[in-house]
Motif scaffolding. Sequence first.
Motif, PDB file in Angstrom:
ATOM      1  N   ALA A 161       0.844  -1.209   0.000  1.00 18.24           N
ATOM      2  CA  ALA A 161       0.000   0.000   0.000  1.00 18.24           C
ATOM      3  C   ALA A 161       0.876   1.255   0.000  1.00 18.24           C
ATOM      4  N   LEU A 162       1.963   1.217   0.758  1.00 15.06           N
ATOM      5  CA  LEU A 162       2.837   2.396   0.852  1.00 15.06           C
ATOM      6  C   LEU A 162       3.618   2.630  -0.440  1.00 15.06           C
ATOM      7  N   SER A 163       3.785   1.577  -1.247  1.00 17.55           N
ATOM      8  CA  SER A 163       4.514   1.754  -2.510  1.00 17.55           C
ATOM      9  C   SER A 163       3.683   2.594  -3.487  1.00 17.55           C
ATOM     10  N   ARG A 164       2.402   2.762  -3.181  1.00 20.07           N
ATOM     11  CA  ARG A 164       1.535   3.591  -4.034  1.00 20.07           C
ATOM     12  C   ARG A 164       1.410   5.022  -3.503  1.00 20.07           C
ATOM     13  N   THR A 165       2.206   5.364  -2.484  1.00 16.53           N
ATOM     14  CA  THR A 165       2.193   6.735  -1.963  1.00 16.53           C
ATOM     15  C   THR A 165       3.441   7.478  -2.445  1.00 16.53           C
ATOM     16  N   GLU A 166       3.553   8.728  -2.043  1.00 16.53           N
ATOM     17  CA  GLU A 166       4.746   9.500  -2.411  1.00 16.53           C
ATOM     18  C   GLU A 166       5.735   9.560  -1.263  1.00 16.53           C
ATOM     19  N   ALA A 167       5.795   8.479  -0.492  1.00 17.35           N
ATOM     20  CA  ALA A 167       6.715   8.416   0.648  1.00 17.35           C
ATOM     21  C   ALA A 167       7.695   7.265   0.484  1.00 17.35           C
ATOM     22  N   VAL A 168       8.904   7.433   1.021  1.00 15.91           N
ATOM     23  CA  VAL A 168       9.798   6.294   1.165  1.00 15.91           C
ATOM     24  C   VAL A 168       9.502   5.655   2.526  1.00 15.91           C
ATOM     25  N   VAL A 169       9.785   4.360   2.621  1.00 16.20           N
ATOM     26  CA  VAL A 169       9.536   3.636   3.861  1.00 16.20           C
ATOM     27  C   VAL A 169      10.868   3.158   4.422  1.00 16.20           C
ATOM     28  N   VAL A 170      11.157   3.562   5.640  1.00 18.43           N
ATOM     29  CA  VAL A 170      12.355   3.052   6.317  1.00 18.43           C
ATOM     30  C   VAL A 170      11.943   1.863   7.162  1.00 18.43           C
ATOM     31  N   LEU A 171      12.517   0.698   6.856  1.00 11.61           N
ATOM     32  CA  LEU A 171      12.288  -0.486   7.685  1.00 11.61           C
ATOM     33  C   LEU A 171      13.571  -0.715   8.484  1.00 11.61           C
ATOM     34  N   ASP A 172      13.515  -0.339   9.748  1.00 13.56           N
ATOM     35  CA  ASP A 172      14.684  -0.341  10.627  1.00 13.56           C
ATOM     36  C   ASP A 172      14.799  -1.713  11.288  1.00 13.56           C
ATOM     37  N   GLU A 173      15.850  -2.452  10.888  1.00 16.14           N
ATOM     38  CA  GLU A 173      16.037  -3.820  11.386  1.00 16.14           C
ATOM     39  C   GLU A 173      17.293  -3.915  12.261  1.00 16.14           C
ATOM     40  N   ALA A 174      17.386  -3.011  13.235  1.00 17.05           N
ATOM     41  CA  ALA A 174      18.592  -2.949  14.068  1.00 17.05           C
ATOM     42  C   ALA A 174      18.830  -4.235  14.867  1.00 17.05           C
ATOM     43  N   TYR A 175      17.773  -5.017  15.069  1.00 21.14           N
ATOM     44  CA  TYR A 175      17.898  -6.213  15.924  1.00 21.14           C
ATOM     45  C   TYR A 175      17.698  -7.511  15.151  1.00 21.14           C
ATOM     46  N   VAL A 176      17.795  -7.450  13.826  1.00 19.20           N
ATOM     47  CA  VAL A 176      17.436  -8.606  12.999  1.00 19.20           C
ATOM     48  C   VAL A 176      18.298  -9.830  13.327  1.00 19.20           C
ATOM     49  N   GLU A 177      19.555  -9.615  13.720  1.00 25.38           N
ATOM     50  CA  GLU A 177      20.460 -10.743  13.966  1.00 25.38           C
ATOM     51  C   GLU A 177      20.049 -11.560  15.184  1.00 25.38           C
ATOM     52  N   TYR A 178      19.210 -10.989  16.050  1.00 26.39           N
ATOM     53  CA  TYR A 178      18.776 -11.714  17.252  1.00 26.39           C
ATOM     54  C   TYR A 178      17.608 -12.648  16.975  1.00 26.39           C
ATOM     55  N   MET A 179      17.032 -12.538  15.792  1.00 21.98           N
ATOM     56  CA  MET A 179      15.835 -13.336  15.508  1.00 21.98           C
ATOM     57  C   MET A 179      16.193 -14.653  14.836  1.00 21.98           C
ATOM     58  N   ASP A 180      15.402 -15.674  15.119  1.00 21.00           N
ATOM     59  CA  ASP A 180      15.561 -16.929  14.393  1.00 21.00           C
ATOM     60  C   ASP A 180      15.305 -16.628  12.921  1.00 21.00           C
ATOM     61  N   PRO A 181      16.148 -17.200  12.030  1.00 19.38           N
ATOM     62  CA  PRO A 181      15.997 -16.903  10.601  1.00 19.38           C
ATOM     63  C   PRO A 181      14.568 -17.127  10.091  1.00 19.38           C
ATOM     64  N   ALA A 182      13.877 -18.121  10.621  1.00 15.02           N
ATOM     65  CA  ALA A 182      12.517 -18.420  10.143  1.00 15.02           C
ATOM     66  C   ALA A 182      11.528 -17.291  10.455  1.00 15.02           C
ATOM     67  N   ARG A 183      11.807 -16.503  11.482  1.00 21.83           N
ATOM     68  CA  ARG A 183      10.889 -15.428  11.867  1.00 21.83           C
ATOM     69  C   ARG A 183      11.163 -14.132  11.115  1.00 21.83           C
ATOM     70  N   ARG A 184      12.356 -14.019  10.534  1.00 23.76           N
ATOM     71  CA  ARG A 184      12.734 -12.740   9.917  1.00 23.76           C
ATOM     72  C   ARG A 184      11.879 -12.444   8.691  1.00 23.76           C
ATOM     73  N   ALA A 185      11.610 -11.184   8.470  1.00 23.15           N
ATOM     74  CA  ALA A 185      10.905 -10.774   7.256  1.00 23.15           C
ATOM     75  C   ALA A 185      11.841 -10.948   6.058  1.00 23.15           C
TER      76      ALA A 185
END
Length: 371
Positions: free
Chosen positions: A185-209
């Motif tokens: 939905a946001l790709s159809r707006t005039e905004a950029v989206v910041v997806l901040d994944e500062a803690y991604v390394e702590y997650m089990d790989p299966a849970r990561r986006a």
Amino acid sequence: MSLSELSPHYVRAIAPYQPGKPISELAREMGLNEADIVKLASNENPLGIGSRAKQAITDAMAEIALYPDGNGYALKSALAARLDVGLDQIVLGNGSNDVLDLVARAFLAPGTSAVYSRHAFAVYPLATQAAGAIGIEAPAKDFGHDLDAMLARVKSHTRVVWIANPNNPTGTLLDNGALHAALAALSRTEAVVVLDEAYVEYMDPARRAPSLQWLEEFPNLILTRTFSKAYGLAGLRVGYAACRPEVADLLNRVRQPFNVNSLALAAATAALDDAEFLDRTKRLNDDGMAQFTEGFRGLGLEWIPSAGNFVAVRVAPGGDAGPVFQALLRKGVIVRPVANYAMPEYLRVSIGLPEQNARCLAALGEILGAK
Ligand SMILES: *Cc1c(COP(=O)(O)O)cnc(C)c1O
């Protein structure tokens, strides 16, 4: 006229970021030994720095009189290979906070706006305001981002949407399907989206986006990650964005030529290859999280389930966690009050070494039991 009036009104209105209390400061204030103080306040890696990164710093010292590589070629190459993106899709920052600021400088100005969630990372409103843009706060859902509420607040002048996944200080994680739908939905707006994944390394790989795949799908997506948390390099300041080359080009225009120093570049490049250290870090965090949640259960405390290396615990239901924070300080335990995140009943505790976690839990028990 006072000097402060020379500054734009939106700069004067900024409320300063409140960092965790340094160990040396508490030692001075309370007359405690630094060695007796436990700091679980800034989501730092309790293992310290990994051996590979440390060696790389020693080696890089030989060339410390020279300017760093302003293009960060070695680190960007290593990241591009690891993430399977082009070299022209990586932007390096002096910590990922720097990258967040680059996004604000590149896309925000007076007359524009940015959307973020209640209880979201404090740097989003700060970076938004410093750029003179309007900050639009969406209400939260169970302390996490309410993506529908955020979408509903995107205006024609919105240029940035900030999303932390997991979020700090709540530790809340978004459902991958819901996140994907919101990004569409946001790709159809005039905004950029910041997806901040500062803690991604702590997650089990299966849970990561599958966020790197989403970069191909959504041209307005900017991923940000950091070497400050799981990689144990918070003091060196290095983070990065992965995004489309057109976006990277804009971020690089507002970036200072030598924003990442040579020791940080060398250490981060080496840390990226230290799978053993990252593994040990994750296991220690998993165990520490279990230790804390069991301890909280034993003390009859509620907490917000967290996907990061910290957990928000409700030490003062219906009241103010400030006195508990102060009592912990007197016992040499530094945690983080989060009243400035509209969470006055909670304290945020970073996961430490087993003995540090035990000290924190024991102190909490004494303080709450004594009430
Ligand atoms: C810690 C943190 C960062 C990273 O900070 P650095 O500037 O890289 O040290 C970014 N986002 C969130 C949500 C964080 O908690």
